[in-house]
Every structure is written in structure tokens, then in C-alpha cells.
Design a protein around this motif. Structure first.
Motif, PDB file in Angstrom:
ATOM      1  N   PRO A   1      51.457  23.200   5.061  1.00 17.46           N
ATOM      2  CA  PRO A   1      50.001  23.257   5.283  1.00 17.46           C
ATOM      3  C   PRO A   1      49.369  21.891   5.505  1.00 17.46           C
ATOM      4  O   PRO A   1      48.510  21.729   6.377  1.00 17.46           O
ATOM      5  CB  PRO A   1      49.477  23.924   4.001  1.00 17.46           C
ATOM      6  N   ILE A   2      49.778  20.898   4.723  1.00 15.49           N
ATOM      7  CA  ILE A   2      49.237  19.542   4.896  1.00 15.49           C
ATOM      8  C   ILE A   2      49.626  19.000   6.261  1.00 15.49           C
ATOM      9  O   ILE A   2      48.816  18.388   6.970  1.00 15.49           O
ATOM     10  CB  ILE A   2      49.756  18.617   3.781  1.00 15.49           C
ATOM     11  N   ALA A   3      50.878  19.250   6.643  1.00 13.36           N
ATOM     12  CA  ALA A   3      51.359  18.773   7.941  1.00 13.36           C
ATOM     13  C   ALA A   3      50.586  19.417   9.085  1.00 13.36           C
ATOM     14  O   ALA A   3      50.194  18.743  10.036  1.00 13.36           O
ATOM     15  CB  ALA A   3      52.852  19.071   8.078  1.00 13.36           C
ATOM     16  N   PHE A   4      50.331  20.727   8.993  1.00 10.51           N
ATOM     17  CA  PHE A   4      49.632  21.427  10.071  1.00 10.51           C
ATOM     18  C   PHE A   4      48.184  20.955  10.194  1.00 10.51           C
ATOM     19  O   PHE A   4      47.630  20.917  11.288  1.00 10.51           O
ATOM     20  CB  PHE A   4      49.675  22.937   9.822  1.00 10.51           C
ATOM     21  N   PHE A   5      47.588  20.604   9.084  1.00 12.69           N
ATOM     22  CA  PHE A   5      46.240  20.042   9.132  1.00 12.69           C
ATOM     23  C   PHE A   5      46.244  18.763   9.965  1.00 12.69           C
ATOM     24  O   PHE A   5      45.392  18.566  10.841  1.00 12.69           O
ATOM     25  CB  PHE A   5      45.752  19.753   7.710  1.00 12.69           C
ATOM     26  N   GLY A   6      47.222  17.890   9.727  1.00 14.44           N
ATOM     27  CA  GLY A   6      47.320  16.645  10.486  1.00 14.44           C
ATOM     28  C   GLY A   6      47.669  16.877  11.941  1.00 14.44           C
ATOM     29  O   GLY A   6      47.114  16.234  12.831  1.00 14.44           O
ATOM     30  N   PHE A   7      48.586  17.820  12.218  1.00 15.24           N
ATOM     31  CA  PHE A   7      48.980  18.138  13.595  1.00 15.24           C
ATOM     32  C   PHE A   7      47.769  18.496  14.446  1.00 15.24           C
ATOM     33  O   PHE A   7      47.531  17.931  15.513  1.00 15.24           O
ATOM     34  CB  PHE A   7      49.940  19.334  13.607  1.00 15.24           C
ATOM     35  N   PHE A   8      47.003  19.480  13.976  1.00 17.50           N
ATOM     36  CA  PHE A   8      45.948  20.040  14.812  1.00 17.50           C
ATOM     37  C   PHE A   8      44.703  19.154  14.840  1.00 17.50           C
ATOM     38  O   PHE A   8      43.963  19.166  15.828  1.00 17.50           O
ATOM     39  CB  PHE A   8      45.609  21.463  14.355  1.00 17.50           C
ATOM     40  N   ALA A   9      44.468  18.390  13.800  1.00 12.50           N
ATOM     41  CA  ALA A   9      43.379  17.426  13.852  1.00 12.50           C
ATOM     42  C   ALA A   9      43.643  16.399  14.945  1.00 12.50           C
ATOM     43  O   ALA A   9      42.767  16.068  15.747  1.00 12.50           O
ATOM     44  CB  ALA A   9      43.226  16.742  12.496  1.00 12.50           C
ATOM     45  N   ASN A  10      44.881  15.907  14.998  1.00 14.85           N
ATOM     46  CA  ASN A  10      45.263  14.940  16.025  1.00 14.85           C
ATOM     47  C   ASN A  10      45.238  15.568  17.417  1.00 14.85           C
ATOM     48  O   ASN A  10      44.776  14.961  18.382  1.00 14.85           O
ATOM     49  CB  ASN A  10      46.659  14.402  15.722  1.00 14.85           C
ATOM     50  N   LEU A  11      45.723  16.809  17.551  1.00 14.00           N
ATOM     51  CA  LEU A  11      45.785  17.471  18.851  1.00 14.00           C
ATOM     52  C   LEU A  11      44.400  17.644  19.458  1.00 14.00           C
ATOM     53  O   LEU A  11      44.156  17.310  20.613  1.00 14.00           O
ATOM     54  CB  LEU A  11      46.469  18.837  18.692  1.00 14.00           C
ATOM     55  N   VAL A  12      43.464  18.173  18.657  1.00 15.54           N
ATOM     56  CA  VAL A  12      42.110  18.410  19.157  1.00 15.54           C
ATOM     57  C   VAL A  12      41.387  17.089  19.408  1.00 15.54           C
ATOM     58  O   VAL A  12      40.672  16.936  20.400  1.00 15.54           O
ATOM     59  CB  VAL A  12      41.317  19.284  18.162  1.00 15.54           C
ATOM     60  N   ALA A  13      41.576  16.119  18.524  1.00 15.08           N
ATOM     61  CA  ALA A  13      40.922  14.817  18.701  1.00 15.08           C
ATOM     62  C   ALA A  13      41.410  14.112  19.960  1.00 15.08           C
ATOM     63  O   ALA A  13      40.656  13.409  20.627  1.00 15.08           O
ATOM     64  CB  ALA A  13      41.176  13.937  17.482  1.00 15.08           C
ATOM     65  N   THR A  14      42.687  14.307  20.326  1.00 17.23           N
ATOM     66  CA  THR A  14      43.276  13.605  21.466  1.00 17.23           C
ATOM     67  C   THR A  14      42.984  14.285  22.786  1.00 17.23           C
ATOM     68  O   THR A  14      42.564  13.657  23.756  1.00 17.23           O
ATOM     69  CB  THR A  14      44.804  13.490  21.288  1.00 17.23           C
TER      70      THR A  14
END
Length: 452
Positions: free
Chosen positions: A225-238
Motif C-alpha cells: 500500500p505504501i509503495a502504491f501510494f508513491g507509484f501513483f502520486a509520481n505517475l499523475v504528477a509526471t
């Protein structure tokens, strides 16, 4: 005496109390089982939503990285999965072949598996070709296409060699050499089988190592769950601000197609492979590998979760141990979709017609070839993009390559989800040909009887 009997009757629990107590315990057990089965999945979905919100609120700009600073949270998880997957692929494939009583069965599993991969990939490419004719991604040719440096690349002959072999043993111990590792594991397993198979120390060690790696996966998954939070935050921000114009049109075609494919083609494949219970069982277990692949953008990183789903379904271990690792490098329906989309997109950019039976045949062949060449890692090392450029745009490579790479990055999450979740679905088809058309009914009967 009558008084004693009356007193004993009074001391008994009320009628139905025992049943109510059992019912209460059953409800608690069901609640506990539900949380055990879906608690982590709910946490991952919540983390994905939260990450998307944070990425939207804090996009990456020239002045600030925004939510991109959260990328290491996901990188830790995917690096750990990559560390796990090399020994897991080796032990699972080599152990499956080494401990198999019949070498004929091993050959049959691999033959049916590869044949199914090619067939489903060709179907996916044909579907996308027709869709691109109906809804072309680029309506007006681009006037100015920025060129980027392509850099060093291998020749076709070098790529063929690298697909199946590595320079030395140390080079095999990398997720970048996944296909050579699979070839090595298959040959190693056959060698152990010829030397005595399951009765040898090496055969038992391989089987035990595969079980240990599965336990390792369960430990690492708690961090997901922590990893997925970081994945998608970065994806949408980029990528959020860049999904516009022609790229946005391409995505609006690609993303819905992936959803339609999951809810139409996958159930049909499961029905063919598992009978009338196939689609239901497939949808019960496919969500976990689908979410992991969507978050990690890696077929290789999804192998452990796929194996868990296959085990829960009742798929034979030797089938899953061969089909799923092979699928991570060779089964790429989503990549076939994206390959045809990329070709049609660049044809539109350069104003070249995208039509005709000859074009269909060539595009399908290139899609299947380039998809098989993917190595199960994010971006696939851009091998597929180079193959497309060398065949369709050899004189415009420096212009076409960056366009293809950009599209590949934008569609990578759903493409990987189709690829990886499709590996699990293909195991239904292989099971039908290897274990008989009633294999799923037998597996469900064993599960109901409490027999593994």
C-alpha cells in the motif's frame, strides 16, 4: 428423582443457543476470512486513490518536483520484487521441470503455452488494427517533429542472441536477462530430471527454494500500500499535464479498449479453458495480479502474485511454474495493442496511409515479434520501439523513436496489466489441454473437500 431431572433440564442452555453460538463463531470467522482475503487489496486501492489525489494537487513543474519526491516509496518495492523474482523464476521453472515425472508432459505444457501466447497476441493485434482504422489517433500530420538522439542500439542478430543467451553465468542473475534466465532454468531442470529428478538432492532443494520464495513474497507484500501510494502520486504528477491533443486521443482509445478486453476476451478465454466455472473463478482471483501489475508496470514483478492466484484457483503447480514465468516475457497482448497503436500514431504523424491486407499482415507479425522481445520490465528496454523503427521508419528513426517511447510510457500501466493478468488467464487454457477439460471442476471439488 423428578426434581433432579427438572433441575438438570433447567441447567441446560436455551434451545438453539448452541446453534446461535456456532452461527456467531461462523460470522466472526467469515468476517476474519473476508478481511484476510480483501483487507490488503482494499488498502492498496485506497493508496492508489490517495496517490492520484496527491499527484494531481502537487504536479511536477520546472520549479518544483511536486509529488515526484514520493517516487522512492514505490522504487523500494519494485526493487525488492526484482530481487525476489530472479531466484523465484529459476527455482520455480527448474524445479517444475526437474521434479516432473513425465518429460513429455513438460514439453506439452511449453508447446501449448507458446502456441497460446502467439494466438492471443495475434488476436489482440488484429483488434487494435481494426480500431485504428475506425478511430485514427492522429488526424493531421505534424509539421515539426522534435528529434532526439537515439543512442547506441544492438543489431537484429545481436538482439536475437541476447534474447536467448547471456555472456556468462553472472549476467543471468539480473531481471534484464529474464528470457535467457528462463532458457537456462528450463535446460537446468531437464538436466536434473535426467539425473534422477525428484529423488535427487538438487530436485528437493529447488522445490524447497520455490516455497521459501513464496513466503518471502508474502512478507514484502505488506509494504505494497505504501509503495502504491508513491507509484501513483509520481505517475499523475509526471504525466498528468502532458496527456493532451493527439496523445490524449490515443489514450482515450487505448485505455477503454483494455477495460473492454478484460471483461470480454478474458472471460471467453477462461470459459474455454475452465468450462462454465472458469469466468467466475477467474474474476475471483484476477484482481490481485491486475492491481500489482498496474502499480509496478512490470510483468516480472507480478509473477509472485500470479502464482498465488493460480494456487488459490487450483491450477497444477507444474503448469503455473512454467506458464507464468514464460508469460512474463513472451505473453504480451497489451504490448501488441500498444505496438499497433504506436505504428498507427507515427504513420499519422508522417501522413502515411495505414490500411490494406499487406499492412495488416506486416503489423501483426511485427507486433507479435516485438512483444515477445519484451523482457518484462518497465519500458521493455525500448527493444520493441527499435524493432518498429528499423522496419517501418528506418530513414526517420531519430524522429519516430522519441514519439514511440513517449506513447509506450503513457500506455505502459494498462498494457502491463493486460500482459500480466493475461498470463494467469492463459494458465486456464493450458490446464485444459494438459489436465483435461474438467480440471477446474476437479480442483473445486478438492477444495470443497478440504484436499489440496
Amino acid at each position: 428423582m423428578n426434581l433432579c431431572i427438572i433441575e438438570r433440564i433447567k441447567s441446560l442452555p436455551p434451545l438453539g443457543a448452541e446453534y446461535k453460538e456456532e452461527e456467531s463463531m461462523s460470522k466472526q470467522s467469515n468476517k476474519s476470512g473476508w478481511l484476510k482475503n480483501y483487507g490488503l487489496l482494499i488498502a492498496m486501492l485506497a493508496a492508489i486513490v490517495a496517490g492520484c489525489v496527491v499527484g494531481f494537487l502537487f504536479p511536477a513543474t520546472d520549479e518544483s518536483q511536486g509529488a515526484k519526491v514520493l517516487e522512492p516509496l514505490g522504487t523500494v518495492f519494485i526493487n525488492m520484487m526484482f530481487c525476489i523474482v530472479v531466484p523465484m523464476v529459476f527455482s520455480s521453472i527448474a524445479g517444475a521441470v526437474a521434479n516432473m515425472g513425465s518429460r513429455k508432459r513438460a514439453g506439452k505444457i511449453m508447446g501449448v503455452t507458446i502456441g497460446t501466447f502467439v494466438a492471443t497476441g495475434a488476436i489482440a493485434a488484429c483488434i487494435m488494427f481494426v480500431l485504428m482504422r475506425i478511430v485514427p489517433p492522429v488526424l493531421t500530420p505534424w509539421q515539426n517533429v522534435p528529434a532526439e538522439e537515439l543512442g547506441e542500439y544492438a543489431t537484429i542478430s545481436q538482439m536475437i542472441v541476447n534474447f536467448f543467451t547471456a555472456e556468462d553465468f553472472v549476467s543471468l542473475l539480473s531481471r534484464k536477462a529474464m528470457l535467457p534466465l528462463i532458457v537456462f532454468s528450463l535446460l537446468f531442470g531437464f538436466a536434473v530430471n535426467l539425473n534422477g529428478g525428484r529423488n535427487t538432492v538438487v530436485g528437493k532443494w529447488l522445490d524447497d527454494l520455490a516455497n521459501v520464495m513464496m513466503k518471502f513474497v508474502k512478507i514484502v507484500t505488506y509494504y505494497a500500500p505504501i509503495a502504491f501510494f508513491g507509484f501513483f502520486a509520481n505517475l499523475v504528477a509526471t504525466y498528468g499535464p502532458q496527456i493532451t491533443a493527439d496523445y490524449g486521443r490515443a489514450l482515450l482509445v487505448y485505455y477503454p479498449l483494455c477495460a473492454v478486453y478484460i471483461f470480454t476476451a478474458f472471460p471467453l478465454f477462461a470459459l474455454f479453458g475452465g468450462g462454465r466455472h472458469g469466468p467466475r473463478e477467474m474474476f475471483r482471483h484476477i484482481l490481485r495480479p491486475a492491481m500489482v501489475s498496474l502499480g509496478t508496470c512490470s510483468s516480472v514483478a507480478t509473477i509472485p502474485t500470479n502464482m498465488e492466484a493460480a494456487e488459490d484457483t487450483g491450477i497444477s503447480k507444474d503448469v503455473s511454474d512454467i506458464v507464468l514465468p514464460l508469460g512474463a516475457t513472451m505473453h504480451m497482448d497489451g504490448s501488441c495493442f500498444s505496438c499497433v497503436l504506436k505504428i498507427a500514431f507515427v504513420f499519422g504523424v508522417f501522413g502515411v496511409p495505414f490500411e490494406g491486407i499487406g499492412m495488416l499482415v506486416k503489423v501483426v507479425l511485427v507486433a507479435v515479434l516485438s512483444s515477445v522481445g519484451m523482457s518484462g520490465v518497465p519500458g521493455g528496454g525500448y527493444i520493441g520501439e527499435y524493432i518498429i523503427c528499423s522496419i517501418f521508419f528506418p530513414t526517420q528513426m531519430e524522429l519516430a523513436f522519441p514519439i514511440l517511447v513517449t506513447i509506450g510510457n503513457l500506455v505502459d500501466p494498462p498494457a502491463t496489466m493486460i500482459n500480466s493478468a493475461g498470463d494467469y488467464v492463459v494458465s486456464f487454457i493450458v490446464s485444459r489441454f494438459v489436465d483435461g477439460k474438467n480440471w477446474l471442476e476437479k480442483a473445486l471439488a478438492r477444495k470443497k473437500a478440504g484436499v489440496r
